[in-house]
Motif scaffolding. Structure first.
Motif, PDB file in Angstrom:
ATOM      1  N   ALA A  53       3.770  -3.684   2.708  1.00  0.00           N
ATOM      2  CA  ALA A  53       3.601  -1.797   2.661  1.00  0.00           C
ATOM      3  C   ALA A  53       2.340  -1.068   2.436  1.00  0.00           C
ATOM      4  O   ALA A  53       2.095  -1.547   1.224  1.00  0.00           O
ATOM      5  N   ALA A  58       3.801   3.469   4.357  1.00  0.00           N
ATOM      6  CA  ALA A  58       5.325   4.338   3.552  1.00  0.00           C
ATOM      7  C   ALA A  58       5.646   5.389   3.969  1.00  0.00           C
ATOM      8  O   ALA A  58       6.676   5.921   3.831  1.00  0.00           O
ATOM      9  N   ARG A  62       8.914   7.292   5.249  1.00  0.00           N
ATOM     10  CA  ARG A  62       9.539   8.598   4.573  1.00  0.00           C
ATOM     11  C   ARG A  62       9.499   9.566   6.341  1.00  0.00           C
ATOM     12  O   ARG A  62      10.636   9.917   5.143  1.00  0.00           O
TER      13      ARG A  62
END
Length: 87
Positions: A53, A58, A62
Motif C-alpha cells: 500500500a 491508504a 480510509r
C-alpha cells in the motif's frame, strides 16, 4: 458422441410467480447505497492484493471505509421503528 439430456420435466416445477414483490424491491433499493459502498471498499482492498500500500492507497481505503460507515448509518437512521409500523 451422443449428448445426454433429460427428457422429462423437472421433479419440482418452479412456481410462476418468481418475480420479487414491490416490498422486496423497495428493500433492495434501500440497501443499495450500503452495497455500493462495500463494493468500493472491496475494490480498494483487492487492488492491494499483489502490491504494498502506498499513501494514496491508504487514503483510498480510509475514504471507502468511511463511506461504508456513513451508508450503514444512513440506512439505520432510515429504518422504520416499531412505533412507525404501529402508526
Amino acid at each position: 458422441m451422443k449428448s445426454i439430456v433429460a427428457r422429462h420435466t423437472g421433479v419440482n416445477p418452479l412456481p410462476a410467480d418468481l418475480e420479487p414483490t414491490e416490498a422486496e424491491l423497495d428493500a433492495i433499493e434501500a440497501e443499495m447505497p450500503v452495497v455500493l459502498a462495500e463494493v468500493e471498499l472491496l475494490d480498494a482492498l483487492i487492488a492491494l492484493l499483489d502490491r504494498s500500500a502506498s499513501d494514496f492507497d491508504a487514503r483510498r481505503i480510509r475514504r471507502a471505509h468511511r463511506r461504508v460507515l456513513a451508508a450503514r448509518r444512513d440506512a439505520a437512521n432510515k429504518a422504520p421503528t416499531a412505533a412507525d409500523e404501529v402508526a
